[in-house]
Write an enzyme that holds these catalytic residues in place. Structure first.
Site, PDB file in Angstrom:
ATOM      1  CE  LYS A 200       1.259   2.411   4.443  1.00 20.13           C
ATOM      2  NZ  LYS A 200       1.727   1.142   3.855  1.00 20.13           N
TER       3      LYS A 200
ATOM      4  CB  THR B  40      -0.931  -0.003   1.232  1.00 21.37           C
ATOM      5  OG1 THR B  40      -1.778  -1.144   1.146  1.00 21.37           O
ATOM      6  CG2 THR B  40      -1.792   1.250   1.257  1.00 21.37           C
TER       7      THR B  40
ATOM      8  CE  LYS C 266      -4.762  -1.300   1.320  1.00 25.12           C
ATOM      9  NZ  LYS C 266      -5.211  -2.387   2.086  1.00 25.12           N
TER      10      LYS C 266
HETATM   11  P1  NA7 Z   1       5.223  -5.918   7.911  1.00 23.96           P
HETATM   12  O1  NA7 Z   1       4.908  -7.216   8.536  1.00 23.96           O
HETATM   13  O2  NA7 Z   1       5.565  -4.730   8.775  1.00 23.96           O
HETATM   14  O3  NA7 Z   1       6.430  -6.175   6.863  1.00 23.96           O
HETATM   15  C1  NA7 Z   1       7.041  -5.115   6.196  1.00 23.96           C
HETATM   16  C2  NA7 Z   1       7.985  -5.678   5.143  1.00 23.96           C
HETATM   17  O4  NA7 Z   1       8.595  -4.555   4.460  1.00 23.96           O
HETATM   18  C3  NA7 Z   1       9.138  -6.512   5.702  1.00 23.96           C
HETATM   19  O5  NA7 Z   1       9.472  -7.510   4.767  1.00 23.96           O
HETATM   20  C4  NA7 Z   1      10.246  -5.449   5.798  1.00 23.96           C
HETATM   21  O6  NA7 Z   1      11.544  -5.983   5.820  1.00 23.96           O
HETATM   22  C5  NA7 Z   1      10.025  -4.699   4.528  1.00 23.96           C
HETATM   23  N1  NA7 Z   1      10.677  -3.380   4.515  1.00 23.96           N
HETATM   24  C6  NA7 Z   1      10.319  -2.287   5.227  1.00 23.96           C
HETATM   25  N2  NA7 Z   1      11.153  -1.259   4.946  1.00 23.96           N
HETATM   26  C7  NA7 Z   1      12.041  -1.710   4.045  1.00 23.96           C
HETATM   27  C8  NA7 Z   1      13.130  -1.126   3.349  1.00 23.96           C
HETATM   28  N3  NA7 Z   1      13.471   0.158   3.532  1.00 23.96           N
HETATM   29  N4  NA7 Z   1      13.838  -1.897   2.491  1.00 23.96           N
HETATM   30  C9  NA7 Z   1      13.496  -3.194   2.283  1.00 23.96           C
HETATM   31  N5  NA7 Z   1      12.468  -3.816   2.902  1.00 23.96           N
HETATM   32  C10 NA7 Z   1      11.738  -3.077   3.769  1.00 23.96           C
HETATM   33  O7  NA7 Z   1       4.061  -5.385   6.975  1.00 23.96           O
HETATM   34  P2  NA7 Z   1       2.801  -6.208   6.399  1.00 23.96           P
HETATM   35  O8  NA7 Z   1       3.300  -7.444   5.732  1.00 23.96           O
HETATM   36  O9  NA7 Z   1       1.742  -6.295   7.442  1.00 23.96           O
HETATM   37  O10 NA7 Z   1       2.242  -5.159   5.303  1.00 23.96           O
HETATM   38  C11 NA7 Z   1       2.817  -5.044   4.022  1.00 23.96           C
HETATM   39  C12 NA7 Z   1       2.003  -4.056   3.202  1.00 23.96           C
HETATM   40  O11 NA7 Z   1       0.621  -4.457   3.122  1.00 23.96           O
HETATM   41  C13 NA7 Z   1       1.956  -2.649   3.743  1.00 23.96           C
HETATM   42  O12 NA7 Z   1       2.006  -1.757   2.659  1.00 23.96           O
HETATM   43  C14 NA7 Z   1       0.622  -2.572   4.463  1.00 23.96           C
HETATM   44  O13 NA7 Z   1       0.117  -1.259   4.510  1.00 23.96           O
HETATM   45  C15 NA7 Z   1      -0.250  -3.501   3.690  1.00 23.96           C
HETATM   46  P3  NA7 Z   1      12.225  -6.403   7.262  1.00 23.96           P
HETATM   47  O14 NA7 Z   1      11.666  -7.770   7.551  1.00 23.96           O
HETATM   48  O15 NA7 Z   1      11.791  -5.366   8.246  1.00 23.96           O
HETATM   49  O16 NA7 Z   1      13.668  -6.399   6.998  1.00 23.96           O
END
Ligand code: NA7
Length: 278
Positions: free
Chosen positions: A237, A94, A169
């Site tokens: 957000k 999102t 969305k």
């Molecule tokens: P989560 O469980 O908080 O997971 C977030 C994911 O995003 C996780 O894999 C994070 O990696 C990844 N992430 C966050 N910031 C970065 C950056 N800067 N670089 C690479 N990867 C990143 O969220 P959800 O699965 O509940 O939700 C995902 C989406 O669906 C979100 O847009 C919601 O609004 C709806 P990490 O494991 O922290 O290394």
């Protein structure tokens, strides 16, 4: 078309079960997550987004927000750094319509295609492959991604060009915020006037207002369980992004203020933890 090779980036609470469905459906899937521990259980892993892009036909992204997309696409080890063409990137996070259009343009320059394909539904729907998926982007790219998306969602629908999925969305999630806040306020009004929460929830769930969201979140209030299925920080957000799209209505403004205020202390808890602030 022969079976596409899938790259999956982002194995958070949503991305993990979604990627697992594609593995179970028999697609060759390579995963990448910034924190490597979340890749456990997946056979094929990549060391960077760049490597994921180079090795797959369709690359899915399911990460937190615009900043994460920016890092994963433009970063030194990002998708663009692969310098490849003929790929389809499907962003299921999102995010803002703005970043979708920006990323689509950057990918186009290299000869790649992009779809925004955010989902409605939380962890339970992700686990059950019952997400509602709304897609923005060209019709041909949509047709290419659709059979794969159908392994994750119960409805896969194209709503317009790049950014349209994100816009749909954000409209839905503004309504989600009103539902969460509305349920919390009704429970408090009843409780403060001597009505048991369990009784009120039974009445609501048997009325026209009863729906899966109210049922699940009502139970969470009863159980005093605020473990995040949909983290409050994510709705905070989404309301910020919706505000950029012009959300300025009475309910919209109230929900925006309420969830921004709650984010600092309750951001890591579930959306319905808003009741603790109220
Ligand atoms: P989560 O469980 O908080 O997971 C977030 C994911 O995003 C996780 O894999 C994070 O990696 C990844 N992430 C966050 N910031 C970065 C950056 N800067 N670089 C690479 N990867 C990143 O969220 P959800 O699965 O509940 O939700 C995902 C989406 O669906 C979100 O847009 C919601 O609004 C709806 P990490 O494991 O922290 O290394």
């Amino acid at each position: 078309m022969s079976t596409p090779v899938i790259g999956w980036i982002g194995l958070g609470k949503m991305g993990h079960p979604m990627a697992q469905h594609l593995v179970n459906a028999g697609y060759p899937v390579t995963v990448y997550n910034r924190s490597k521990d979340k890749e456990t259980g997946f056979g094929n892993t990549a060391t960077s987004p760049k490597e994921t892009m180079a090795g797959a036909d369709i690359i899915f992204l399911m990460v937190s927000d615009d900043a994460a997309i920016h890092d994963l696409v433009q970063g030194p080890e990002g998708l663009l750094a692969a310098g490849v063409s003929g790929k389809l990137v499907v962003n299921m996070s999102t995010v803002s319509p703005h970043i979708s259009r920006e990323v689509a343009a950057s990918l186009h320059k290299q000869g790649n295609e992009y779809l925004d394909a955010p989902v409605s539904g939380s962890v339970k729907q992700a686990q059950d492959a019952a997400l509602v998926i709304m897609v923005g982007g060209p019709a041909a790219a949509f047709e290419q991604a659709k059979p794969v998306l159908e392994k994750i969602g119960r409805l896969v629908m194209r709503v317009g060009d790049h950014g349209a999925g994100n816009t749909a969305k954000l409209a839905i999630n503004s309504m989600l915020a009103y539902h969460a806040q509305g349920l919390a306020e009704a429970v408090l009004l009843a409780r403060n006037n001597g009505i048991a929460t369990a009784d009120l929830l039974t009445l609501i769930n048997n009325s026209a207002l009863g729906n899966p969201f109210i049922k699940i979140k009502g139970q969470a209030i009863l159980d005093n369980n605020y473990a995040p299925a949909f983290a409050l920080k994510h709705i905070a957000k989404d309301l910020r992004l919706a505000k950029h799209l012009g959300l300025a209505t009475p309910l919209g403004q109230a929900a925006f203020d309420s969830f921004q205020h709650a984010e600092a202390t309750l951001g890591e808890e579930d959306i319905i933890a808003i009741i603790k602030q109220l």
